[in-house]
Design an enzyme around this catalytic site. Structure first.
Site, PDB file in Angstrom:
ATOM      1  N   GLU A 295       0.797  -1.364   0.062  1.00 14.13           N
ATOM      2  CA  GLU A 295      -0.113  -0.027   0.114  1.00 14.13           C
ATOM      3  C   GLU A 295       0.837   1.320   0.014  1.00 14.13           C
ATOM      4  O   GLU A 295       0.411   2.222  -0.458  1.00 14.13           O
ATOM      5  CB  GLU A 295      -0.891  -0.011   1.416  1.00 14.13           C
ATOM      6  CG  GLU A 295      -2.396   0.396   0.664  1.00 14.13           C
ATOM      7  CD  GLU A 295      -3.338   0.401   2.242  1.00 14.13           C
ATOM      8  OE1 GLU A 295      -2.934   0.913   3.236  1.00 14.13           O
ATOM      9  OE2 GLU A 295      -4.382  -0.015   1.842  1.00 14.13           O
ATOM     10  N   HIS A 324       8.657 -26.467   0.901  1.00 11.27           N
ATOM     11  CA  HIS A 324       8.026 -27.672   0.164  1.00 11.27           C
ATOM     12  C   HIS A 324       6.820 -27.248  -0.630  1.00 11.27           C
ATOM     13  O   HIS A 324       5.752 -27.808  -0.921  1.00 11.27           O
ATOM     14  CB  HIS A 324       7.491 -28.647   1.461  1.00 11.27           C
ATOM     15  CG  HIS A 324       8.659 -29.202   2.242  1.00 11.27           C
ATOM     16  ND1 HIS A 324       9.522 -30.186   1.617  1.00 11.27           N
ATOM     17  CD2 HIS A 324       9.210 -28.536   3.147  1.00 11.27           C
ATOM     18  CE1 HIS A 324      10.581 -30.395   2.466  1.00 11.27           C
ATOM     19  NE2 HIS A 324      10.349 -29.311   3.671  1.00 11.27           N
ATOM     20  N   LYS A 438     -13.941   1.192  -3.127  1.00 15.81           N
ATOM     21  CA  LYS A 438     -14.808   1.403  -1.956  1.00 15.81           C
ATOM     22  C   LYS A 438     -16.030   2.359  -2.188  1.00 15.81           C
ATOM     23  O   LYS A 438     -17.210   2.149  -2.006  1.00 15.81           O
ATOM     24  CB  LYS A 438     -13.872   2.562  -1.105  1.00 15.81           C
ATOM     25  CG  LYS A 438     -13.168   1.733  -0.148  1.00 15.81           C
ATOM     26  CD  LYS A 438     -12.564   2.776   0.924  1.00 15.81           C
ATOM     27  CE  LYS A 438     -11.443   2.046   1.635  1.00 15.81           C
ATOM     28  NZ  LYS A 438     -10.805   3.165   2.658  1.00 15.81           N
TER      29      LYS A 438
END
Ligand SMILES: O=P(O)(O)OC[C@H]1O[C@](O)(CO)[C@@H](O)[C@@H]1O
Length: 469
Positions: A295, A324, A438
């Site tokens: 951000e 792994h 938003k």
């Protein structure tokens, strides 16, 4: 733990960012660093002049710490559960501190050594998760800390509305105020208005401290104090790192050295920064770092009429688990990464591996060592393997995981983020890119003033859907 141990400094080993320690023609030499010293010096002057808010947190919160401890002492007897209602920077620091310093395990007396009260941080509006959480908590012994700097975040406010309703049903309207704390801006926002109307205790997030830089403000300190973390230790660790990092010379400043090497790597096409602690306790620090790096540094700028899209993509990994899962890619995939290990010298606990099966060579060599030893040897083996393939990597070395070392780590990563922002010539402290999404949400959910976004959204959704198969 001796007080000397708890005050040990974390170290940064960047050897494997340098050509002399990497196979092939990869990495940097000291001239690359020297050439950038002037730019770091300018960035340093700028940071010192502007004093971003996070830099003051280790030094200017005596009163805040006292207020938090007073509230905790007044409420703690009534509390089994502490729930943080926040998202992003208003949640991730809480989780990182908790996982690091209150690992849920049993002590030698078989007592659960997790936090008491237990901390829950949903960090999402997933209905299954939140419904199950509320169903399983005794709400009459639960405190909710509602954290939102803006005081408008839809996710946080929705969770709050649901929790408030459920708490009122459980304890009655007149006792609702005993179950909520509000942590928000001191000057604006709906959460502040609600806290005042309801009579909730309030903590304030300084105006110049953004969510991702706020772990050492009341955002992270309140839940930590309630769950038994030494918050003064966290702040003291951060203060020690801040003092170390006053040094302008990059060779003596771990935040600047780490930041500069990431900047140089990014200029060479290393678009990804992997944070890979070899300690389960630090796995959520990697999650917190993801928001901090993404951000802060992921920004669009126009320079000389040209659009620039900056930012290194942060990836979280965990040693030895991701050896792994991810390591094959880090070893042989694109040369687009810097791998940041975090190594812990002394694990909080260790477990000896017993020796059995003398005749089975492939298993008996493990006997007599310990899990901590195995984990740390695996880290060193992975580091060496990467270096032998010319893959850039560096290590943050923590003597142990405690409040003091964690405070140092948070501060170092925050300061280097500020430095890289300066070097990239972008604003590391805003997040304009998150607003559009938003606003569509507000529009579609019916918030007043966002009608145009609803319309735009509906039009766009119709045209997109023809490609759904
Ligand atoms: O504390 P607030 O204002 O609810 O914001 C939560 C998060 O949302 C963001 O603003 C991004 O949407 C983050 O920067 C922040 O940490």
């Amino acid at each position: 733990m001796s007080s000397e141990d708890s005050h040990s400094a974390i170290e940064l080993d960047v050897s494997n960012m340098f050509r002399e320690n990497l196979q092939g023609d990869y990495g940097f030499n000291t001239d690359d660093i020297e050439e950038k010293k002037a730019a770091v010096s300018d960035a340093h002057s700028c940071i010192e002049r502007e004093q971003p808010g996070f830099m003051k947190l280790p030094f200017e919160q005596d009163q805040v710490v006292d207020d938090i401890k007073d509230l905790r002492d007044a409420m703690i007897k009534e509390v089994d559960n502490f729930v943080v209602l926040g998202i992003g920077g208003s949640a991730l620091g809480n989780i990182a501190v908790q996982t690091a310093l209150n690992p849920p395990y049993y002590n030698e007396n078989c007592e659960f050594r997790g936090a008491s009260p237990r901390l829950y941080v949903p960090d999402n509006v997933d209905p299954v998760r939140f419904a199950s959480l509320l169903d399983n908590l005794n709400l009459s012994r639960t405190i909710f800390n509602v954290i939102s700097k803006s005081g408008t975040t839809a996710e946080t406010m929705s969770l709050y509305l649901i929790a408030r309703d459920r708490v009122a049903q459980e304890v009655g309207e007149e006792k609702v105020q005993d179950h909520f704390i509000a942590t928000t801006s001191s000057s604006s926002g709906y959460l502040l208005k609600i806290a005042e109307r309801e009579g909730f205790p309030e903590f304030y997030i300084p105006e110049d401290v953004g969510g991702r830089f706020s772990v050492l403000s009341p955002v992270g300190l309140v839940s930590s104090a309630f769950c038994g973390v030494d918050i003064e230790g966290l702040l003291a660790g951060a203060a020690d790192m801040a003092r170390r990092c006053q040094e302008e010379d990059v060779w003596n400043n771990p935040a600047y050295m780490h930041g500069l090497l990431h900047y140089l790597a990014y200029q060479q096409g290393k678009d990804i920064s992997v944070m890979m602690p070899y300690s389960h306790q630090l796995k959520d620090v990697a999650d917190w770092y993801r928001q901090l790096w993404a951000e802060s540094l992921g920004k669009a700028e126009t320079r000389e009429g040209q659009q620039i899209n900056a930012g290194q993509t942060p990836v979280k990994a965990l040693g030895a688990t991701d050896q792994h899962s991810q390591l094959q890619l880090y070893m042989e995939g694109p040369r687009d990464k810097v791998v940041n290990f975090i190594e812990v010298a002394e694990h909080d606990r260790d477990v000896e591996i017993p020796g059995f099966y003398d005749d089975l060579d492939g298993v008996n060599y493990l006997g007599g060592s310990s899990l901590g030893e195995l984990l740390n040897i695996e880290k060193r083996a992975t580091e060496m393997a990467l270096s032998q393939r010319g893959r850039l990597n560096c290590t943050i070395k923590m003597p142990e995981v405690n409040p003091h070392t964690l405070g140092q780590l948070f501060y170092m990563l925050e300061l280097e983020t500020a430095l890289v922002g300066e070097l990239l010539d972008i604003n590391a402290f805003n997040q304009p890119g998150v607003e559009l999404g938003k606003n569509y949400t507000y529009g579609v959910m019916g918030r007043e003033g966002y009608e145009d976004k609803k319309e735009e959204f509906e039009q766009q959704s119709r045209s997109e859907s023809k490609y759904t198969i």
